[in-house]
Scaffold this active site. Structure first.
Site, short mmCIF file in Angstrom:
data_model
loop_
_atom_site.label_atom_id
_atom_site.label_comp_id
_atom_site.label_asym_id
_atom_site.label_seq_id
_atom_site.Cartn_x
_atom_site.Cartn_y
_atom_site.Cartn_z
N ASN A 168 0.85 -1.18 0.00
CA ASN A 168 0.00 0.00 0.00
C ASN A 168 0.89 1.23 0.00
O ASN A 168 1.35 1.69 1.05
CB ASN A 168 -0.91 0.00 1.23
CG ASN A 168 -1.92 -1.12 1.15
OD1 ASN A 168 -2.91 -1.03 0.42
ND2 ASN A 168 -1.64 -2.21 1.86
N GLU A 169 1.13 1.72 -1.18
CA GLU A 169 2.04 2.85 -1.35
C GLU A 169 1.34 4.16 -0.96
O GLU A 169 0.11 4.19 -0.81
CB GLU A 169 2.50 2.92 -2.81
CG GLU A 169 3.29 1.71 -3.29
CD GLU A 169 4.69 1.61 -2.69
OE1 GLU A 169 5.02 2.32 -1.71
OE2 GLU A 169 5.49 0.79 -3.21
#
Ligand code: F6R
Length: 637
Positions: A168-169
């Site tokens: 989850n950037e």
């Protein structure tokens, strides 16, 4: 040491007004990993007792490796069974074949699943091979499967330098579910060594979402090493923001960050404890505080006033020393005494306040260098002085460094060899091997040997240039490194034995070693561990009574000012000489394989770093040198 990291059992952790996530700090990642493994094992056992399944969310990467190793040990030695365990992995690259050594599928089997009795049907890892048009449905099904299993009882996490958890950037939504995502550039840079170059790193991954992770009943995030320190601070102390997805964990009520000392370095209570509470002012902390204050106020040490100390959380320090005036002089003198142009000690001089002893005036010295270039990159100026001042200097290269030589470079040398007379069979084989080599193939033995030879000869060029005779240059070729892959073997007695033998042979008065702890699983750390293990074995030998150990830092970080115990100045000419010595390592110039996210070449990094240390000293009110190399002493007894 806390035996439990559980939120509920750890008691009141040293919560500060800055910290919003429960965290525990261990001296090193090994101890932290064992404790996390124990928490997981306890959970598996207690679920089993209740006749229930234990649903684990698992992570990959360097951080959890030791946790898995310990779980495998518990399975083998203590009968810990995984029959009641269902696992869901966080993520997988896309596209990605399972049997690709870079796949997370491969990782999980290599590190855990192949060694325990988990039922294959209970293993869930996002599938990197499904057709693109099916990804969306696949992700929805993954979510349902977690729910159907009863939800995650425990989620293990690492943290990326972007602040990602799973993949989850930055930009990920608080409620995001399992989905495909484009990887951040920094994440790809960090993965580049494993993929032998950033161009081979996939751009997309499938990852559980923040919402998926948040639903876990218990979350433990592991972070090891200085490289993670900044992002750990932002996640724990910063605002909740999609810029640092790990900060979302502030909203979970049963999460613990497990840190080693490197990863905790930027936390306010560690970095500037005087801002948090009254502290026991050790000598080192006093220097740290004064240096920080001097940098904050942009004043030299001798100009700091009572008011400066009082207004910045250091009133108790002031009381201890009576006045800023007294304290400033003590600190100034301490810093002044770290500077020496005589790293091997100054003969016939009073050495009361010098970092090194004067006797014996000619010292036997070992400079350990993890790769065949760290010696000149990290301490080329000091190396030069030691030789010039007549010490008996030995250079010991610990690994062959062959993996960092590009195929094109090896091809060049093999083709040159073809042009020479004599038997060409070796060169022909190497050329053939290189031509048929595919992405991710491990080099043939001959190619690896040639790559090692290239680095060896480059190193010889540099040591000859600095005046060390060939018979005083040693190449240990430590076996742990010789896998032909970026994933190395574990350190073994064979590795330690090589280091022990060379120390025993030379009986040094001084050892220099790379104390570069930025990457806890990197080669430098293993090389340092081998030296520490050897020192431990040898510490009762008579000759070791005269041996002092100095740690330098590798290409990535420098000691902080308060940590420095010896600072060796360089003149502008010596800076140039050091640069020249680094230039001998031609295969490591421009666009080398393991450059990281710093595009400067190694000589530039070294110069910038040494100049910066000199500037810092000057700003504190000390002499204005062109450059300084820094060392910290390691006490092994
Ligand atoms: C791995 C994962 C990532 C890593 C993170 C840290 O499954 O989802 O979030 O945990 O990139 O990686 P390491 O541990 O290699 O520093």
């Amino acid at each position: 040491m806390k035996l439990s990291i559980k939120h509920s059992e750890a008691g009141k952790f040293e919560e500060t007004r800055f910290e919003k996530i429960h965290n525990v700090i261990f001296d090193n990642s090994n101890i932290g990993s064992l404790i996390v493994a124990k928490e997981i094992a306890d959970l598996i056992r207690s679920k089993k007792k209740e006749g229930k399944k234990c649903v684990l969310g698992l992570a990959t990467g360097s951080s959890p490796i030791k946790v898995y190793e310990e779980l495998v040990r518990m399975h083998k030695e203590e009968g810990l069974s995984f029959k009641n365990v269902i696992t869901f992995n966080l993520d997988e690259y896309y596209p990605m074949e399972k049997n690709n050594p870079q796949s997370y599928w491969y990782f999980m089997h290599e590190h855990l699943f192949n060694h325990v009795d988990i039922l294959p049907e209970n293993i869930n890892i996002p599938d990197g091979t499904i057709p693109e048009e099916e990804i969306q449905q696949y992700c929805i099904d993954y979510e349902f499967k977690i729910k159907a299993a009863g939800g995650l009882d425990f989620q293990l996490l690492g943290i990326g330098r972007t602040g990602h958890i799973g993949f989850n950037e930055p930009g990920s939504h608080f409620n995001s579910g399992t989905r495909n995502i484009t990887l951040d550039h920094i994440t790809r840079i960090d993965a580049a060594p494993a993929f032998l170059g950033i161009e081979n790193v996939p751009r997309v991954a499938i990852t559980m979402g923040i919402g998926t992770i948040r639903k876990a009943k218990r979350i433990v995030l592991l972070a090891w090493g200085i490289n993670k320190a900044q992002v750990v601070k932002e996640a724990i102390e910063g605002e909740v923001t999609s810029d640092i997805p790990a900060s979302y964990l502030q909203r979970h009520d049963n999460v613990t960050f497990v840190l080693d000392s490197g990863a905790s370095k930027e936390l306010t209570r560690i970095k500037t404890p005087w801002l948090v509470t009254s502290c026991g002012w050790s000598d080192e902390l006093t220097i740290k505080g004064a240096v920080w204050l001097s940098q904050l106020k942009k004043k030299s040490i001798l100009k700091l006033t009572d008011e400066d100390y009082n207004n910045n959380g250091m009133a108790d320090l002031l009381i201890k020393h009576d006045s800023a005036y007294n304290m400033n002089i003590k600190i100034f003198n301490h810093l002044q005494h770290t500077i020496t142009g005589w790293p091997g000690g100054k003969p016939n001089a009073d050495d009361t306040n010098r970092p090194e002893r004067k006797d014996p005036s000619r010292k036997r010295v070992i400079i350990f260098s993890p790769h065949p270039d760290d010696d000149v990159i990290s301490m080329g100026g000091t190396f030069d002085r030691l030789v010039e001042q007549g010490h008996d200097v030995h250079i010991v290269y610990q690994t062959s460094g062959n993996i960092a030589v590009a195929d094109t470079e090896a091809m060049k040398f093999a083709e040159v060899a073809l042009l020479l007379g004599g038997d060409h069979s070796a060169a022909k084989k190497i050329i053939k091997d290189l031509k048929k080599k595919k992405e991710f193939d491990v080099d043939s033995l001959e190619v690896r040997q040639l790559k090692a030879m290239i680095r060896r000869k480059e190193a010889r060029g540099a040591t000859r240039y600095l005046g060390v005779p060939d018979e005083k240059v040693f190449f240990l070729n430590m076996p742990f490194y010789e896998t032909g892959r970026t994933i190395k073997d574990k350190i073994s007695e064979a590795d330690i034995g090589l280091v022990t033998d060379i120390i025993t042979k030379i009986k040094p008065h001084q050892i220099y070693a790379a104390g570069d702890l930025a990457d806890p699983h990197g080669t430098h750390k293993v090389c340092l561990d081998a030296i520490f293990a050897s020192l431990d074995k040898l510490k009762n030998k008579k000759f070791m009574d005269d041996c002092w150990v100095w740690l330098y830092r590798g290409a990535w970080h420098e000691w902080e000012i308060h940590e420095i115990e010896m600072a060796v100045p360089m003149s502008p000419d010596q800076v140039k000489k050091k640069r020249q010595a680094i230039f001998f390592h031609q295969s490591q110039k421009d666009g080398v394989l393991f450059q990281g996210d710093d595009s400067r070449e190694f000589w530039m990094r070294a110069e910038d770093r040494n100049k910066e240390t000199a500037h810092k000293y000057n700003d504190l009110g000390l002499a204005d040198y062109a450059a300084l190399e820094a060392f910290k002493r390691y006490h092994f007894k």
